[in-house]
Design a protein around this motif. Structure first.
Motif, PDB file in Angstrom:
ATOM      1  N   THR A  59       8.401  25.586   2.907  1.00 51.21           N
ATOM      2  CA  THR A  59       8.254  24.745   1.776  1.00 51.21           C
ATOM      3  C   THR A  59       8.119  25.373   0.179  1.00 51.21           C
ATOM      4  N   ASP A  60       7.368  26.286   0.492  1.00 45.67           N
ATOM      5  CA  ASP A  60       6.917  27.001  -0.726  1.00 45.67           C
ATOM      6  C   ASP A  60       8.368  27.975  -1.180  1.00 45.67           C
ATOM      7  N   LEU A  61       9.042  28.458  -0.208  1.00 45.34           N
ATOM      8  CA  LEU A  61      10.133  29.203  -0.507  1.00 45.34           C
ATOM      9  C   LEU A  61      11.146  28.165  -1.045  1.00 45.34           C
ATOM     10  N   ARG A  62      11.416  27.034  -0.589  1.00 42.33           N
ATOM     11  CA  ARG A  62      12.517  26.104  -0.937  1.00 42.33           C
ATOM     12  C   ARG A  62      12.164  25.695  -2.498  1.00 42.33           C
ATOM     13  N   ILE A  63      10.794  25.447  -2.709  1.00 41.21           N
ATOM     14  CA  ILE A  63      10.367  24.983  -4.155  1.00 41.21           C
ATOM     15  C   ILE A  63      10.781  26.303  -5.174  1.00 41.21           C
ATOM     16  N   TYR A  64      10.601  27.518  -4.731  1.00 41.00           N
ATOM     17  CA  TYR A  64      10.911  28.467  -5.535  1.00 41.00           C
ATOM     18  C   TYR A  64      12.424  28.611  -5.751  1.00 41.00           C
ATOM     19  N   GLY A  65      13.105  28.440  -4.477  1.00 44.47           N
ATOM     20  CA  GLY A  65      14.534  28.553  -4.714  1.00 44.47           C
ATOM     21  C   GLY A  65      15.082  27.518  -5.709  1.00 44.47           C
ATOM     22  N   GLU A  66      14.662  26.520  -5.650  1.00 45.07           N
ATOM     23  CA  GLU A  66      14.949  25.387  -6.359  1.00 45.07           C
ATOM     24  C   GLU A  66      14.904  25.492  -8.021  1.00 45.07           C
ATOM     25  N   GLY A 238       3.226  35.896  -6.225  1.00 43.66           N
ATOM     26  CA  GLY A 238       2.317  35.166  -5.234  1.00 43.66           C
ATOM     27  C   GLY A 238       3.064  34.795  -4.025  1.00 43.66           C
ATOM     28  N   LEU A 239       4.270  34.076  -4.210  1.00 41.27           N
ATOM     29  CA  LEU A 239       5.215  33.881  -3.309  1.00 41.27           C
ATOM     30  C   LEU A 239       5.305  34.915  -2.289  1.00 41.27           C
ATOM     31  N   PHE A 240       5.704  35.909  -2.837  1.00 43.96           N
ATOM     32  CA  PHE A 240       5.925  37.265  -1.834  1.00 43.96           C
ATOM     33  C   PHE A 240       4.829  37.734  -1.162  1.00 43.96           C
ATOM     34  N   VAL A 241       3.541  37.676  -1.705  1.00 40.09           N
ATOM     35  CA  VAL A 241       2.339  37.866  -0.801  1.00 40.09           C
ATOM     36  C   VAL A 241       2.049  36.572   0.182  1.00 40.09           C
ATOM     37  N   ASN A 242       2.362  35.466  -0.014  1.00 38.18           N
ATOM     38  CA  ASN A 242       2.168  34.293   0.646  1.00 38.18           C
ATOM     39  C   ASN A 242       2.890  34.502   1.814  1.00 38.18           C
ATOM     40  N   LEU A 243       4.313  34.604   1.691  1.00 34.82           N
ATOM     41  CA  LEU A 243       5.493  34.543   2.537  1.00 34.82           C
ATOM     42  C   LEU A 243       5.058  35.726   3.566  1.00 34.82           C
ATOM     43  N   ALA A 276      16.442  29.425   7.484  1.00 34.49           N
ATOM     44  CA  ALA A 276      17.285  28.203   7.919  1.00 34.49           C
ATOM     45  C   ALA A 276      16.322  26.628   7.757  1.00 34.49           C
ATOM     46  N   PHE A 277      14.983  26.903   8.070  1.00 33.81           N
ATOM     47  CA  PHE A 277      14.411  25.676   7.861  1.00 33.81           C
ATOM     48  C   PHE A 277      14.174  25.315   6.472  1.00 33.81           C
ATOM     49  N   SER A 278      13.956  26.343   5.482  1.00 39.35           N
ATOM     50  CA  SER A 278      13.963  26.132   4.029  1.00 39.35           C
ATOM     51  C   SER A 278      14.895  25.363   3.583  1.00 39.35           C
ATOM     52  N   PHE A 279      16.368  25.946   4.062  1.00 36.98           N
ATOM     53  CA  PHE A 279      17.734  25.517   3.529  1.00 36.98           C
ATOM     54  C   PHE A 279      18.076  23.896   4.063  1.00 36.98           C
ATOM     55  N   GLN A 280      17.726  23.987   5.436  1.00 37.83           N
ATOM     56  CA  GLN A 280      18.236  22.718   5.833  1.00 37.83           C
ATOM     57  C   GLN A 280      17.290  21.556   5.972  1.00 37.83           C
ATOM     58  N   GLY A 281      15.806  21.898   5.767  1.00 38.41           N
ATOM     59  CA  GLY A 281      14.736  20.949   5.896  1.00 38.41           C
ATOM     60  C   GLY A 281      14.809  20.174   4.873  1.00 38.41           C
ATOM     61  N   TYR A 282      15.409  20.203   3.602  1.00 36.95           N
ATOM     62  CA  TYR A 282      15.312  19.235   2.511  1.00 36.95           C
ATOM     63  C   TYR A 282      16.702  19.268   2.049  1.00 36.95           C
ATOM     64  N   LYS A 283      17.164  17.986   1.626  1.00 32.61           N
ATOM     65  CA  LYS A 283      18.144  17.727   1.208  1.00 32.61           C
ATOM     66  C   LYS A 283      18.391  18.277  -0.284  1.00 32.61           C
ATOM     67  N   ASP A 284      17.404  17.940  -1.068  1.00 31.97           N
ATOM     68  CA  ASP A 284      17.368  18.255  -2.295  1.00 31.97           C
ATOM     69  C   ASP A 284      16.221  18.770  -2.997  1.00 31.97           C
ATOM     70  N   SER A 285      15.720  18.709  -4.250  1.00 34.18           N
ATOM     71  CA  SER A 285      14.369  19.008  -5.003  1.00 34.18           C
ATOM     72  C   SER A 285      13.597  17.775  -4.816  1.00 34.18           C
ATOM     73  N   PHE A 286      14.073  16.479  -5.039  1.00 31.00           N
ATOM     74  CA  PHE A 286      13.445  15.481  -4.941  1.00 31.00           C
ATOM     75  C   PHE A 286      12.880  15.210  -3.616  1.00 31.00           C
ATOM     76  N   GLU A 287      13.458  15.507  -2.617  1.00 26.21           N
ATOM     77  CA  GLU A 287      12.985  15.378  -1.272  1.00 26.21           C
ATOM     78  C   GLU A 287      11.711  16.394  -1.182  1.00 26.21           C
ATOM     79  N   VAL A 288      12.003  17.627  -1.544  1.00 26.22           N
ATOM     80  CA  VAL A 288      10.960  18.727  -1.542  1.00 26.22           C
ATOM     81  C   VAL A 288       9.629  17.995  -2.112  1.00 26.22           C
ATOM     82  N   LEU A 289       9.712  17.421  -3.276  1.00 24.55           N
ATOM     83  CA  LEU A 289       8.561  17.041  -3.879  1.00 24.55           C
ATOM     84  C   LEU A 289       7.823  15.656  -3.078  1.00 24.55           C
TER      85      LEU A 289
END
Length: 334
Positions: A59-66, A238-243, A276-289
């Motif tokens: 989830t953190d990875l997808r938010i940063y990517g968005e 911070g995301l790099f260390v966390n991941l 794969a989970f970060s990309f396919q687990g959420y449709k868009d940024s609104f679903e991530v929120l």
């Protein structure tokens, strides 16, 4: 006020997690879960935390990517941005835990400096009158909003996988956990105050990424623009260390579940699953929120975190008197 309350609830949660880990020196969560519950049940329960590592990091990875895609690299495919970040984490984790710790030591001063800079510039435009009124809708919204940051504290379960590699964990582990929690809670509190003071409560509430929007609305001068990079830079570090930390904990725990001697063979496959989970687990940024919805966290808090902790602590407290009883009998015989 929610940030202040969440610090105390998170501190209680961290204390429970670390205290149980310190009761089994030299053993990770997977190992002492099997000692308390048996082989099958211990592996099953520790798998809850392995899924938690996957879910939180993905989830953190997808938010940063968005954020990167919508604000800086709109033409770059989202999966490419996320894959590059994960690939860097793979290289560090494959080298071992010590290189990851040294990277964190190098990154921390830069991280702290950019955090302070991104808090300094908004003060020039802050209107602290926006912080009033206080408790206009009572305590219910405050208490409900404190659930989300408390649940995110579940990432401190990484300490249960790091403890076997820490020298003198009884002296350093709890202290380091509490100080880091205090620092992160202070950063959260100061950014909340800054967002409300600059954007106002209504606009700050509607913003998809409020801190990023706050920094972007500030213009220092004609030649100094796009200072929103001040937020992206520490966030990326911070995301790099966390991941990397979640990747290490997940691969290490999974290797112990399957009885493997080395976790490095699992790092790359797990990284692919994360992307794969970060990309396919959420449709868009609104679903991530929706991840930050307190009701969502309230359910996840009890299922993925609280229930396994209750089971482990109950097994520990029930087994502790049994361990002391044979020692008393041997003393009597002597």
């Amino acid at each position: 006020m929610s940030a202040i309350i969440s610090f105390f609830s998170s501190a209680a949660l961290v204390f429970i997690i670390v205290r149980l880990t310190l009761a089994f020196p030299g053993k990770s969560l997977v190992q002492y879960s099997q000692e308390l519950l048996g082989g099958f049940m211990g592996k099953l329960l520790s798998s809850f935390y392995l899924l938690l590592f996957l879910f939180m990091a993905g989830t953190d990875l997808r938010i940063y990517g968005e954020v990167i895609k919508t604000s800086f690299l709109p033409e770059t495919p989202l999966v490419v941005t996320m894959a590059i970040m994960v690939l860097i984490s793979v290289m560090v984790v494959f080298s071992g835990l010590e290189p990851l710790g040294r990277c964190a030591d190098i990154i921390f001063p830069l991280f702290l400096l950019t955090i302070l800079a991104s808090l300094f510039f908004p003060l020039l435009y802050a209107d602290f009158g926006n912080l009033q009124p206080v408790l206009a809708r009572g305590w219910s919204p405050v208490l409900l909003a404190s659930v989300t940051p408390t649940t995110i504290t579940a990432q401190y379960t990484n300490l249960t996988m790091l403890a076997p590699s820490v020298q003198e964990p009884r002296k350093s582990l709890m202290k380091a956990a509490m100080w880091s929690l205090l620092g992160s809670s202070a950063v959260l509190l100061f950014f909340i105050i800054a967002v409300i003071a600059v954007l106002g409560p209504s606009e700050g509430f509607r913003a998809t990424f409020p801190v990023f929007k706050m920094i972007r609305s500030i213009s220092i001068s004609a030649f100094l623009e796009r200072i929103e990079a001040l937020t992206i830079f520490p966030w990326g570090m911070g995301l790099f260390v966390n991941l990397s930390l979640n990747l290490y904990s997940g691969s290490k725990g999974l290797s112990q579940v399957f009885g493997l001697t080395d976790n490095r063979s699992l790092i790359l496959p797990m990284a692919v699953i994360w992307v794969a989970f970060s990309f396919q687990g959420y449709k868009d940024s609104f679903e991530v929120l929706q991840f930050f919805n307190p009701l969502f966290h309230f359910a996840g808090f009890y299922f993925f975190l609280t229930v396994p902790l209750i089971v482990l602590w109950t097994a520990y407290l029930l087994k502790k008197p049994r361990q002391k009883q044979p020692q008393g009998k041997t003393k009597e015989k002597r």
